[in-house]
Write a protein that holds these residues in place. Structure first.
Motif, short mmCIF file in Angstrom:
data_model
loop_
_atom_site.label_atom_id
_atom_site.label_comp_id
_atom_site.label_asym_id
_atom_site.label_seq_id
_atom_site.Cartn_x
_atom_site.Cartn_y
_atom_site.Cartn_z
N GLY A 165 -4.59 4.96 4.75
CA GLY A 165 -3.90 3.72 4.44
C GLY A 165 -2.40 3.87 4.55
O GLY A 165 -1.89 4.78 5.21
N ALA A 166 -1.68 2.99 3.89
CA ALA A 166 -0.22 3.00 3.95
C ALA A 166 0.36 4.20 3.23
O ALA A 166 -0.18 4.67 2.22
CB ALA A 166 0.34 1.72 3.34
N ALA A 167 1.47 4.72 3.74
CA ALA A 167 2.23 5.75 3.04
C ALA A 167 3.11 5.08 1.99
O ALA A 167 3.64 3.99 2.22
CB ALA A 167 3.10 6.53 4.03
N PRO A 168 3.29 5.69 0.83
CA PRO A 168 4.19 5.10 -0.17
C PRO A 168 5.59 4.90 0.40
O PRO A 168 6.19 5.81 0.96
CB PRO A 168 4.19 6.15 -1.29
N GLY A 169 6.07 3.68 0.29
CA GLY A 169 7.36 3.30 0.86
C GLY A 169 7.23 2.50 2.14
O GLY A 169 8.13 1.74 2.49
N ARG A 219 5.28 -0.36 4.66
CA ARG A 219 4.74 -1.69 4.43
C ARG A 219 3.25 -1.62 4.07
O ARG A 219 2.48 -0.88 4.65
CB ARG A 219 4.92 -2.54 5.69
N GLY A 220 2.87 -2.41 3.08
CA GLY A 220 1.47 -2.47 2.66
C GLY A 220 1.24 -1.75 1.35
O GLY A 220 2.15 -1.09 0.82
N PRO A 221 0.03 -1.87 0.78
CA PRO A 221 -0.27 -1.21 -0.49
C PRO A 221 -0.70 0.25 -0.28
O PRO A 221 -1.72 0.52 0.33
CB PRO A 221 -1.41 -2.04 -1.07
N ALA A 222 0.09 1.19 -0.78
CA ALA A 222 -0.28 2.60 -0.78
C ALA A 222 -1.10 2.89 -2.04
O ALA A 222 -0.81 2.35 -3.11
CB ALA A 222 0.96 3.48 -0.73
N LEU A 223 -2.11 3.73 -1.92
CA LEU A 223 -3.05 3.94 -3.00
C LEU A 223 -2.99 5.38 -3.49
O LEU A 223 -3.21 6.32 -2.72
CB LEU A 223 -4.47 3.61 -2.54
N PRO A 283 -2.83 -6.51 -0.67
CA PRO A 283 -1.38 -6.72 -0.79
C PRO A 283 -1.07 -7.97 -1.60
O PRO A 283 -1.72 -9.00 -1.46
CB PRO A 283 -0.92 -6.86 0.67
N ARG A 284 -0.04 -7.90 -2.45
CA ARG A 284 0.43 -9.07 -3.20
C ARG A 284 1.40 -9.88 -2.34
O ARG A 284 1.45 -11.09 -2.45
CB ARG A 284 1.11 -8.63 -4.49
N ASP A 285 2.18 -9.17 -1.53
CA ASP A 285 3.10 -9.79 -0.60
C ASP A 285 3.03 -8.99 0.69
O ASP A 285 3.44 -7.82 0.73
CB ASP A 285 4.53 -9.77 -1.17
N PRO A 286 2.49 -9.55 1.78
CA PRO A 286 2.26 -8.79 3.01
C PRO A 286 3.51 -8.15 3.59
O PRO A 286 3.42 -7.20 4.36
CB PRO A 286 1.67 -9.83 3.96
N GLY A 287 4.70 -8.64 3.24
CA GLY A 287 5.92 -8.08 3.80
C GLY A 287 6.49 -6.92 3.00
O GLY A 287 7.46 -6.29 3.45
N ARG A 288 5.92 -6.62 1.83
CA ARG A 288 6.51 -5.61 0.96
C ARG A 288 5.85 -4.25 1.12
O ARG A 288 4.71 -4.12 1.59
CB ARG A 288 6.37 -6.02 -0.51
N ALA A 289 6.55 -3.22 0.68
CA ALA A 289 5.96 -1.91 0.45
C ALA A 289 5.49 -1.89 -1.00
O ALA A 289 6.29 -2.09 -1.92
CB ALA A 289 6.97 -0.81 0.71
N GLU A 290 4.20 -1.68 -1.22
CA GLU A 290 3.63 -1.75 -2.56
C GLU A 290 2.92 -0.44 -2.90
O GLU A 290 2.64 0.39 -2.03
CB GLU A 290 2.67 -2.92 -2.66
N ALA A 342 2.98 -1.70 -8.29
CA ALA A 342 4.43 -1.59 -8.22
C ALA A 342 4.88 -1.96 -6.81
O ALA A 342 4.06 -2.02 -5.87
CB ALA A 342 4.88 -0.17 -8.58
N TYR A 343 6.17 -2.19 -6.63
CA TYR A 343 6.70 -2.53 -5.33
C TYR A 343 8.01 -1.79 -5.10
O TYR A 343 8.71 -1.40 -6.06
CB TYR A 343 6.89 -4.04 -5.18
N LEU A 344 8.36 -1.56 -3.85
CA LEU A 344 9.52 -0.75 -3.50
C LEU A 344 10.81 -1.49 -3.83
O LEU A 344 11.05 -2.61 -3.37
CB LEU A 344 9.48 -0.42 -2.01
#
Length: 215
Positions: A108-112, A114-118, A177-184, A209-211
């Motif tokens: 999945g997404a890397a922390p930082g 775009r998208g929700p990192a788990l 994702p809570r907001d598709p444009g954010r890093a979460e 959390a979000y970036l």
């Protein structure tokens, strides 16, 4: 396993959601002799009014995975290792021999990015608390710092804390994702109470959390 810059979608996303549910069902040893603070008023924290949250920051590069996670307010400071899915399709948590290590769902997404990192971690062992034992005490406005393999630090602000009962579990709402444009970021462990009949916890603690910064 290397980080991927592609978001999890379609069938892969559905497999991930199922896998996260299975992980939460099977990932704990059981009570360590003291009950984790993962129920009651914590379940109602959500997004309380009056908490001043900073604006989100533009996502960082997707090429660097996480190496360490720190939550200063909770005293959490732990290494992070990449994990995938096991043979049953569940998210493969850190080995039981490493109860103070956090697992990152590397496909999945890397922390930082775009998208929700788990990030997933055990709540306890048979004898003592594990890495995410205190996770349910997190509160909106607190900071999560993720050190990445390129030396950068992704700084997240917690905006939501929930205990999700299994009987009312909606994986897409919890992990999507809570907001598709954010890093979460999602930090996940077992919660509720331990059901000795099933050998599983009755809920999941999910901290979102979000970036908001990068160093």
């Amino acid at each position: 396993m290397a980080a991927s810059s592609r978001p999890v979608a379609g069938v892969a996303w559905a497999v991930l959601l199922l896998g996260l549910w299975l992980w939460g069902r099977d990932a704990a040893w059981g009570p360590s002799g003291s009950s984790a603070p993962t129920h009651g008023d914590i379940a109602a924290v959500g997004r309380p009014p009056g908490v001043d949250l900073p604006p989100s920051r533009q996502p960082m590069s997707a090429t660097a995975g996480p190496s360490r996670v720190r939550i200063p307010a909770l005293g959490i400071d732990a290494p992070v290792v990449p994990r995938g899915l096991d043979s049953t399709g569940a998210v493969d948590p850190p080995p039981y021999e490493q109860p103070h290590t956090v697992g990152w769902y590397a496909p999945g997404a890397a922390p930082g990015a775009r998208g929700p990192a788990l990030l997933v971690g055990h709540v306890d062992t048979e004898t003592r608390p594990a890495v995410f034992y205190a996770l349910s005490a997190a509160r909106p406005g607190e900071t999560v710092r993720v050190t990445r393999t390129d030396g950068s630090v992704a700084v997240f602000t917690i905006d939501d804390v929930r205990v999700v009962e299994r009987d009312a579990f909606d994986p897409r709402a919890v992990y999507g994702p809570r907001d598709p444009g954010r890093a979460e970021l999602r930090l996940i462990t077992c919660g509720g109470t331990f059901d000795r009949a099933t050998g599983a916890y009755t809920a999941n603690v999910v901290v979102s959390a979000y970036l908001t910064g990068a160093e």
